[in-house]
Structure formats: C-alpha cells, structure tokens
Scaffold this motif. Structure first.
Motif, mmCIF file in Angstrom:
data_model
loop_
_atom_site.group_PDB
_atom_site.id
_atom_site.type_symbol
_atom_site.label_atom_id
_atom_site.label_comp_id
_atom_site.label_asym_id
_atom_site.label_seq_id
_atom_site.Cartn_x
_atom_site.Cartn_y
_atom_site.Cartn_z
ATOM 1 N N PRO A 210 -32.487 11.133 28.012
ATOM 2 C CA PRO A 210 -32.887 9.770 27.376
ATOM 3 C C PRO A 210 -31.900 8.686 28.145
ATOM 4 O O PRO A 210 -30.689 9.068 28.591
ATOM 5 C CB PRO A 210 -32.371 10.089 26.065
ATOM 6 C CG PRO A 210 -32.349 11.548 25.842
ATOM 7 C CD PRO A 210 -31.954 12.273 27.021
ATOM 8 N N LEU A 211 -32.503 7.397 28.055
ATOM 9 C CA LEU A 211 -31.575 6.206 28.663
ATOM 10 C C LEU A 211 -30.220 6.319 28.246
ATOM 11 O O LEU A 211 -29.588 5.958 29.094
ATOM 12 C CB LEU A 211 -32.487 5.153 28.625
ATOM 13 C CG LEU A 211 -31.995 3.864 29.151
ATOM 14 C CD1 LEU A 211 -32.074 4.084 30.645
ATOM 15 C CD2 LEU A 211 -32.660 2.659 28.646
ATOM 16 N N PRO A 212 -29.938 6.310 27.106
ATOM 17 C CA PRO A 212 -28.634 6.228 26.559
ATOM 18 C C PRO A 212 -27.572 7.192 26.963
ATOM 19 O O PRO A 212 -26.276 6.968 27.121
ATOM 20 C CB PRO A 212 -28.520 6.227 24.768
ATOM 21 C CG PRO A 212 -29.990 5.851 24.617
ATOM 22 C CD PRO A 212 -30.869 6.577 25.766
ATOM 23 N N LYS A 213 -28.175 8.456 27.312
ATOM 24 C CA LYS A 213 -27.261 9.541 27.973
ATOM 25 C C LYS A 213 -27.480 9.571 29.454
ATOM 26 O O LYS A 213 -26.567 10.494 30.031
ATOM 27 C CB LYS A 213 -27.721 10.662 27.412
ATOM 28 C CG LYS A 213 -27.363 10.951 26.010
ATOM 29 C CD LYS A 213 -27.911 12.196 25.334
ATOM 30 C CE LYS A 213 -27.829 12.115 23.831
ATOM 31 N NZ LYS A 213 -28.096 13.670 23.211
ATOM 32 N N LEU A 214 -28.041 8.668 30.038
ATOM 33 C CA LEU A 214 -28.286 8.896 31.551
ATOM 34 C C LEU A 214 -27.145 8.794 32.409
ATOM 35 O O LEU A 214 -26.553 9.608 33.324
ATOM 36 C CB LEU A 214 -29.268 7.771 32.135
ATOM 37 C CG LEU A 214 -29.684 7.968 33.692
ATOM 38 C CD1 LEU A 214 -30.358 9.247 33.846
ATOM 39 C CD2 LEU A 214 -30.656 6.699 33.953
ATOM 40 N N CYS B 165 -35.632 10.340 33.618
ATOM 41 C CA CYS B 165 -35.388 9.499 32.538
ATOM 42 C C CYS B 165 -36.520 9.510 31.615
ATOM 43 O O CYS B 165 -37.647 8.842 31.811
ATOM 44 C CB CYS B 165 -34.814 8.190 32.919
ATOM 45 S SG CYS B 165 -34.160 7.183 31.709
ATOM 46 N N GLY B 166 -36.233 9.941 30.248
ATOM 47 C CA GLY B 166 -37.071 9.727 29.289
ATOM 48 C C GLY B 166 -36.765 10.433 27.979
ATOM 49 O O GLY B 166 -35.835 11.183 27.913
ATOM 50 N N ARG B 167 -37.634 10.853 27.056
ATOM 51 C CA ARG B 167 -37.317 11.422 25.778
ATOM 52 C C ARG B 167 -38.204 12.536 25.678
ATOM 53 O O ARG B 167 -38.011 13.448 24.759
ATOM 54 C CB ARG B 167 -37.854 10.605 24.721
ATOM 55 C CG ARG B 167 -36.907 9.170 24.682
ATOM 56 C CD ARG B 167 -35.713 9.535 23.723
ATOM 57 N NE ARG B 167 -34.838 8.339 23.386
ATOM 58 C CZ ARG B 167 -33.684 8.543 22.992
ATOM 59 N NH1 ARG B 167 -33.134 9.728 22.470
ATOM 60 N NH2 ARG B 167 -33.030 7.049 22.776
ATOM 61 N N GLY B 168 -38.777 13.180 26.644
ATOM 62 C CA GLY B 168 -39.608 14.448 26.827
ATOM 63 C C GLY B 168 -38.637 15.796 27.076
ATOM 64 O O GLY B 168 -37.558 15.587 27.093
#
Length: 249
Positions: free
Chosen positions: A191-195, A183-186
């Motif tokens: 990304p958290l909203p799409k987890l 989970c992260g933006r890398g």
C-alpha cells in the motif's frame, strides 16, 4: 475602474498559481499542510487541541513535583507544560498530515513517485523510467539495498513491465540486488502509506563507492532511452513541504 479590474484579475490569477513548497516560509508550509489535512480530516483541530491539553497538563504536573520553590517552581511547571503540549500536538499533526496526504494521492498517476520523495539522503529516486500507453509506470530507487523498481498501475501489466526492466538492470549491474515492488492494495502489493517503510527495510547491500558505480552504469543505460513523461495527476504539492515538517526541520 478598468485599472482596478485588471489588478483584481492579476490577484486572482496569482492566488490560483501553485507555489513551490520549497520556496515557502516555514510558517506558510505549516499553514498549507494544515489546510490540506483538514480537507480529509475535519477533526484535525480537535485532535491537536486535545493532545496539547492532555500532554500539557502532564508536563505541568511532572515539572511541578520537581524540587523548587516559589515563583521558579511555577515558571518551570508552566514552561514544561507548554513544551510537552506543543511537542505532542506536532507529533499528532505530522502523523495525521501524512495519512491525509497519502489518502489524497492514492490511486492517482504518479502517487508512488510523490511518496518516494519522503526518502532521506542516500537514496536516489528517479520517477517514470519506464512507461506504457495504459499509463502503467515504473519508478526506480537506488540506495543501500541496491536497485528497487516500483511499479504502479494494472497489476498484470505492471508486473510484465517490471520483469522487462529487471532484465535490463541486471545486464548492466549484475552484482547489484534488484528488487521489484508493486504499489497497490491487492495481494502481494505494498500500500502507498507503507511504501517508503517497505523500501527502507530491504536491507543494506551496497555502500559508498559501489553506489556511485551503480549510478554511473544506470546513467549510461538511461542515455539510450527515449524521453518518457511522468503522467500528470492532482498530487498534493504540499507533500514536499510536509517532508520537512515531519522531520522537524
């Protein structure tokens, strides 16, 4: 005076004590969710008013052209407008509240675990099954896809932690698919909203009895672990109540 001061102190302490959203009334949950959303989305009120007016007018026009006459025609048109406007406002509120909650949680310890609470029935979420001194953590979700390991923290360290956990899980549940998610933006991260959506899209590989068997195997494995505390962080408590709001409970 002393008695009044003591009462004021108790009232202030009670106001600061967080209330479990599960124990809140439906109305209180909506109010708390609105307050939380307004902190990061100051225009939420304008969005809700705009949606109510636009779709309210649309509903009024639609019901006005339906067959009818006199007072009944106007009553239907007004009721239709109110229904359309309210529904549109609730949909907009749910979406923007969800985005606001994710925005407040993202980057905080335990954020992924809080987001995974949004999963519906049939999914078992177990936070912080593995953890290191640097506060990198692995959560586990057991559901239709199989076993999903979700890591949050430093990408390099958390991938090592995930690989270690994957080997342990494959030893006790060899025929069950095991997925790894960071989970992260890398790059290569979710990304958290799409987890939650990402986890739900992993497919359906196990059912009923198989799921029960997998859970029993994992319980036996976890019994040999030492207790690992979930890192604490200022995760919005109204996330629990918001889950019910967005499902229209």
């Amino acid at each position: 005076m002393a008695k009044q001061a003591k009462l004021d102190k108790k009232a202030a302490k009670a106001a600061q004590t967080p209330v479990d959203p599960a124990k809140m009334s439906r109305r209180r949950q909506l109010v708390e969710t609105y307050r939380m959303t307004k902190k990061t989305d100051p225009r939420i009120g304008l969005w809700l008013l705009g949606a109510f007016l636009v779709f309210g007018v649309l509903g009024f026009v639609i019901f006005k052209v339906l067959p009818g006459s006199g007072v009944i025609e106007w009553i239907l048109a007004v009721v239709g407008g109110l229904l359309f406007g309210t529904l549109a406002a609730m949909i907009i509120f749910g979406r923007r509240a969800q985005n606001a909650a994710y925005g407040q949680m993202e980057g905080q310890p335990g954020a992924a675990a809080a987001a995974l609470r949004m999963l519906k029935r049939g999914w078992i979420t177990e936070p912080a099954i593995a953890f290191n001194r640097q506060q990198d953590v692995v959560h586990r979700v057991v559901g239709p896809p199989g076993i999903v390991l979700i890591g949050e923290g430093n990408p390099t360290r958390v991938r090592q932690l995930l690989a270690s956990e994957r080997r342990k899980h494959e030893r006790v549940a060899r025929e069950t698919p095991v997925f790894e998610v960071v989970c992260g933006r890398g790059e290569g991260e979710v990304p958290l909203p799409k987890l939650v959506r990402h986890v739900q899209k992993l497919g359906r590989n196990i059912k009923g009895a198989e799921l029960t068997d997998v859970r029993n195997r994992l319980k036996a494995m976890d019994a040999n672990r030492s207790a690992i505390p979930l890192p604490k962080g200022p995760v919005p408590t109204s996330m629990k109540g918001m889950r019910g709001n967005m499902r229209g409970r």
